[in-house]
Design a protein around this motif. Structure first.
Motif, PDB file in Angstrom:
ATOM      1  N   VAL A  86      66.961 -73.945  28.865  1.00  0.00           N
ATOM      2  CA  VAL A  86      66.675 -72.566  28.484  1.00  0.00           C
ATOM      3  C   VAL A  86      66.634 -71.684  29.732  1.00  0.00           C
ATOM      4  CG1 VAL A  86      65.039 -71.022  27.335  1.00  0.00           C
ATOM      5  CG2 VAL A  86      65.405 -73.335  26.454  1.00  0.00           C
ATOM      6  N   ALA A  87      67.449 -70.644  29.742  1.00  0.00           N
ATOM      7  CA  ALA A  87      67.621 -69.823  30.939  1.00  0.00           C
ATOM      8  C   ALA A  87      66.326 -69.177  31.410  1.00  0.00           C
ATOM      9  CB  ALA A  87      68.691 -68.748  30.677  1.00  0.00           C
ATOM     10  N   ASN A  88      65.527 -68.624  30.483  1.00  0.00           N
ATOM     11  CA  ASN A  88      64.276 -67.974  30.879  1.00  0.00           C
ATOM     12  C   ASN A  88      63.335 -68.949  31.575  1.00  0.00           C
ATOM     13  OD1 ASN A  88      65.200 -65.655  29.707  1.00  0.00           O
ATOM     14  ND2 ASN A  88      63.938 -65.808  27.865  1.00  0.00           N
ATOM     15  N   PHE A  89      63.308 -70.170  31.080  1.00  0.00           N
ATOM     16  CA  PHE A  89      62.436 -71.171  31.680  1.00  0.00           C
ATOM     17  C   PHE A  89      62.944 -71.569  33.067  1.00  0.00           C
ATOM     18  CE2 PHE A  89      60.416 -73.067  27.567  1.00  0.00           C
ATOM     19  CZ  PHE A  89      59.929 -71.809  27.259  1.00  0.00           C
ATOM     20  N   ARG A  90      64.257 -71.656  33.214  1.00  0.00           N
ATOM     21  CA  ARG A  90      64.792 -71.995  34.551  1.00  0.00           C
ATOM     22  C   ARG A  90      64.416 -70.929  35.576  1.00  0.00           C
ATOM     23  NH1 ARG A  90      69.363 -73.200  31.616  1.00  0.00           N
ATOM     24  NH2 ARG A  90      70.476 -71.378  32.429  1.00  0.00           N
ATOM     25  N   GLN A  91      64.462 -69.671  35.176  1.00  0.00           N
ATOM     26  CA  GLN A  91      64.069 -68.604  36.089  1.00  0.00           C
ATOM     27  C   GLN A  91      62.614 -68.743  36.497  1.00  0.00           C
ATOM     28  OE1 GLN A  91      65.022 -64.924  34.100  1.00  0.00           O
ATOM     29  NE2 GLN A  91      67.216 -65.344  34.040  1.00  0.00           N
ATOM     30  N   GLU A  92      61.762 -69.084  35.536  1.00  0.00           N
ATOM     31  CA  GLU A  92      60.350 -69.286  35.847  1.00  0.00           C
ATOM     32  C   GLU A  92      60.160 -70.474  36.787  1.00  0.00           C
ATOM     33  OE1 GLU A  92      56.114 -68.587  35.444  1.00  0.00           O
ATOM     34  OE2 GLU A  92      57.935 -67.382  35.172  1.00  0.00           O
TER      35      GLU A  92
END
Length: 344
Positions: free
Chosen positions: A128-134
């Motif tokens: 999940v992209a949002n989680f990778r950013q976090e």
């Protein structure tokens, strides 16, 4: 702690009774409970991220607010993996790393003075992209390498026989298949480890386990049962492509059987259940945040979430008499399944 004989057959429910919370809520959800059909999930195939999980976990703020960290007892079995020290660099994979709640626990353990590892590197794999950013933001200075990928991508991301241990925190039930276990074995070194852990919220305090939870009074216990019956069970009818179920409670026995039948793990295998491993304590907002962090709630429309919030408020008012009551306990147990790959 309640250790069980390895892969002892467990009694599991063959489904559950859906109990409708309120007429308004049940009518609103009636046409949406199976918005992802079994046929569509099967067509997605084993190599794709489960769409139900992808949609439900894509709302990072809800997940981060609602999910607890992992308790200290979760690190006890890590000592079994990291014993004796190693002069080489130890390569570790945190699979389905999410926002890094388990990654944080793991890195803190590895950086503690008592750890004997000379060098280590953690690879966080997250679809999940949002989680990778976090993850990238949290661990930019901790030597954690973040990868875009899922359980089916391990052999693409890592060389055969290169990984010392794979960790999966509260996620393995989404991709519990023989194909994934084979990927684990392909990238693990001989006698490498798989560490599967789940934080499991406790709703029903069975009589034989009641003594583990002395902080939970009768009113809180009844509230937990009502929360499960009138809210949580409304949504736990989606299924995963691997086993036709979507939550760890329903799949626990199947997971143990899957790994036992697979045949490439043995020797150091161990399963432990830590009762009352941790608690979330707070007011109605703590309960709402926890419920909305469940994947099956996270993917719902804002209108549906508003109905869920209201139903939870109604329950808090019914059982505790005030929205200001701030001593609501949400208890957990933590299950750990430790597997060791066979090897020379």
């Amino acid at each position: 702690v309640s250790p069980l004989p390895f892969f002892e057959p467990l009694r599991i429910r063959n489904g559950f009774k859906r109990v409708m919370a309120t007429k308004r809520l049940s009518r609103h959800l009636a046409g949406r409970q199976h918005s992802i059909s079994l046929q569509r999930r099967a067509a997605a195939g084993p190599s794709s991220v489960h769409q139900f999980a992808q949609e439900g976990f894509s709302r990072m703020s809800e997940y981060e607010r609602g999910r607890p960290a992992y308790p200290s007892c979760a690190t006890k079995l890590l000592d079994k993996i990291f014993t004796g020290g190693d002069k080489r660099e130890t390569l570790l994979v945190d699979l389905a790393a999410g926002t890094g709640k388990w990654t944080t626990t793991l890195v803190n353990y590895l950086q503690s003075p008592n750890t004997t590892l000379a060098k280590f590197q953690v690879h966080a794999v997250e679809p999940v992209a949002n989680f990778r950013q976090e993850l990238g933001s949290k661990f930019s200075n901790a030597g954690v390498v973040v990868h875009d990928g899922s359980a089916q991508d391990l052999t693409r991301l890592f060389r055969p026989g290169s990984i010392d241990a794979i960790f999966v925190a509260t996620a393995f039930h989404w991709f519990a298949t023989e194909e994934v276990l084979q990927q684990f074995c392909d990238v693990l070194k001989p006698k490498g480890w798989v560490y599967l852990i789940w934080n499991v919220q406790v709703y029903d305090l069975e009589p034989e386990l009641r003594h583990h939870y002395p902080e939970i009074d009768g009113r809180n216990e009844q509230f937990l049962r009502a929360l499960k019956r009138k809210v949580v069970n409304l949504y736990h009818d989606e299924t995963s492509p691997g086993m036709g179920k979507s939550n760890y409670r329903a799949m626990k026995g199947d997971i143990l059987k899957l790994v036992n039948d697979f045949g490439l793990f043995g020797g150091g295998n161990e399963y432990q259940c830590f009762h009352n491993s941790m608690q979330q304590l707070g007011d109605v907002d703590v309960v709402i945040n926890r419920v909305l962090s469940i994947s099956s709630f996270g993917r719902r429309s804002e209108e549906e979430k508003a109905l869920v919030r209201q139903e939870i408020r109604n329950l808090v008012l019914e059982w505790f008499g005030s929205f200001d009551y701030d001593r609501i306990f949400l208890p957990y147990r933590t299950d750990v399944l430790l597997l060791q790959k066979l090897g020379e």
